[in-house]
Design a protein around this motif. Structure first.
Motif, short mmCIF file in Angstrom:
data_model
loop_
_atom_site.label_atom_id
_atom_site.label_comp_id
_atom_site.label_asym_id
_atom_site.label_seq_id
_atom_site.Cartn_x
_atom_site.Cartn_y
_atom_site.Cartn_z
N MET A 60 10.83 24.15 2.33
CA MET A 60 9.48 23.63 2.29
C MET A 60 9.44 22.32 1.49
N GLU A 61 10.21 22.29 0.40
CA GLU A 61 10.23 21.09 -0.45
C GLU A 61 10.82 19.90 0.29
N GLU A 62 11.81 20.13 1.12
CA GLU A 62 12.42 19.05 1.90
C GLU A 62 11.39 18.44 2.85
N ARG A 63 10.57 19.26 3.42
CA ARG A 63 9.55 18.79 4.34
C ARG A 63 8.55 17.87 3.65
N ARG A 64 8.17 18.26 2.42
CA ARG A 64 7.23 17.44 1.66
C ARG A 64 7.83 16.08 1.33
N SER A 65 9.09 16.06 0.90
CA SER A 65 9.71 14.79 0.55
C SER A 65 9.87 13.92 1.80
N ALA A 66 10.13 14.54 2.94
CA ALA A 66 10.21 13.77 4.19
C ALA A 66 8.86 13.21 4.56
N MET A 67 7.80 13.98 4.33
CA MET A 67 6.45 13.49 4.62
C MET A 67 6.07 12.34 3.70
N VAL A 68 6.45 12.43 2.45
CA VAL A 68 6.15 11.37 1.50
C VAL A 68 6.87 10.10 1.93
N LYS A 69 8.13 10.22 2.31
CA LYS A 69 8.90 9.06 2.74
C LYS A 69 8.30 8.46 4.02
N SER A 70 7.90 9.32 4.93
CA SER A 70 7.31 8.79 6.16
C SER A 70 5.96 8.14 5.89
N ASP A 71 5.20 8.69 4.94
CA ASP A 71 3.92 8.07 4.56
C ASP A 71 4.15 6.68 3.97
N GLU A 72 5.18 6.56 3.14
CA GLU A 72 5.50 5.26 2.55
C GLU A 72 5.92 4.27 3.63
N LEU A 73 6.66 4.75 4.60
CA LEU A 73 7.11 3.89 5.69
C LEU A 73 5.91 3.40 6.51
N VAL A 74 5.00 4.30 6.83
CA VAL A 74 3.80 3.92 7.57
C VAL A 74 2.98 2.92 6.77
N LYS A 75 2.87 3.13 5.48
CA LYS A 75 2.13 2.21 4.62
C LYS A 75 2.79 0.82 4.61
N TYR A 76 4.10 0.78 4.49
CA TYR A 76 4.83 -0.49 4.49
C TYR A 76 4.66 -1.23 5.82
N ILE A 77 4.82 -0.52 6.92
CA ILE A 77 4.69 -1.15 8.24
C ILE A 77 3.27 -1.68 8.43
N GLN B 36 1.20 -2.67 6.10
CA GLN B 36 1.06 -3.88 5.28
C GLN B 36 1.69 -5.09 5.95
N GLN B 37 2.86 -4.90 6.55
CA GLN B 37 3.54 -6.00 7.21
C GLN B 37 2.75 -6.50 8.42
N VAL B 38 2.20 -5.59 9.18
CA VAL B 38 1.42 -5.97 10.36
C VAL B 38 0.16 -6.72 9.94
N VAL B 39 -0.51 -6.23 8.92
CA VAL B 39 -1.74 -6.89 8.44
C VAL B 39 -1.40 -8.29 7.92
N THR B 40 -0.31 -8.42 7.18
CA THR B 40 0.11 -9.73 6.68
C THR B 40 0.40 -10.67 7.84
N TYR B 41 1.08 -10.18 8.86
CA TYR B 41 1.39 -10.99 10.03
C TYR B 41 0.12 -11.46 10.74
N ILE B 42 -0.81 -10.56 10.90
CA ILE B 42 -2.06 -10.90 11.60
C ILE B 42 -2.89 -11.89 10.79
N ASP B 43 -2.89 -11.75 9.47
CA ASP B 43 -3.67 -12.65 8.61
C ASP B 43 -3.07 -14.04 8.51
N THR B 44 -1.79 -14.20 8.80
CA THR B 44 -1.13 -15.50 8.71
C THR B 44 -1.50 -16.34 9.94
#
Length: 72
Positions: A1-18, A20-28
Motif C-alpha cells: 500500500m505504501e508503494e502505491r502512495r509513493s508512486a501516486m506522489v511521484k506521478s502527482d509531481e510529474l503532472v504538476k511539473y508538466i 507548469q512547463q505547458v503554462v510557461t510555454y503558452i505564456d511565452t
C-alpha cells in the motif's frame, strides 16, 4: 500500500511539473520562442558532430596529436 502512495506522489509531481512547463510555454510570446529555437540551432551547429557524439575526448586527442606533431 505504501508503494502505491509513493508512486501516486511521484506521478502527482510529474503532472504538476508538466503543467507548469505547458503554462510557461503558452505564456511565452511566439517571437521569443522562435528566437530561442534559433539560438539552440546555432549553438548546436557550432559544435562538431564528434563533440556531440563523443564529448571532449576527440578534441583533447586531436590537440595532443597536433602538439606532438609540432614538436617533431
Amino acid at each position: 500500500m505504501e508503494e502505491r502512495r509513493s508512486a501516486m506522489v511521484k506521478s502527482d509531481e510529474l503532472v504538476k511539473y508538466i503543467t507548469q512547463q505547458v503554462v510557461t510555454y503558452i505564456d511565452t510570446p511566439r517571437e521569443i520562442r522562435r528566437e530561442r529555437k534559433q539560438q539552440r540551432k546555432q549553438a548546436k551547429s557550432m559544435e562538431g558532430w564528434t563533440v556531440r557524439w563523443f564529448g571532449l575526448i576527440p578534441v583533447s586527442l586531436r590537440m595532443y596529436y597536433d602538439q606532438r606533431k609540432r614538436k617533431k
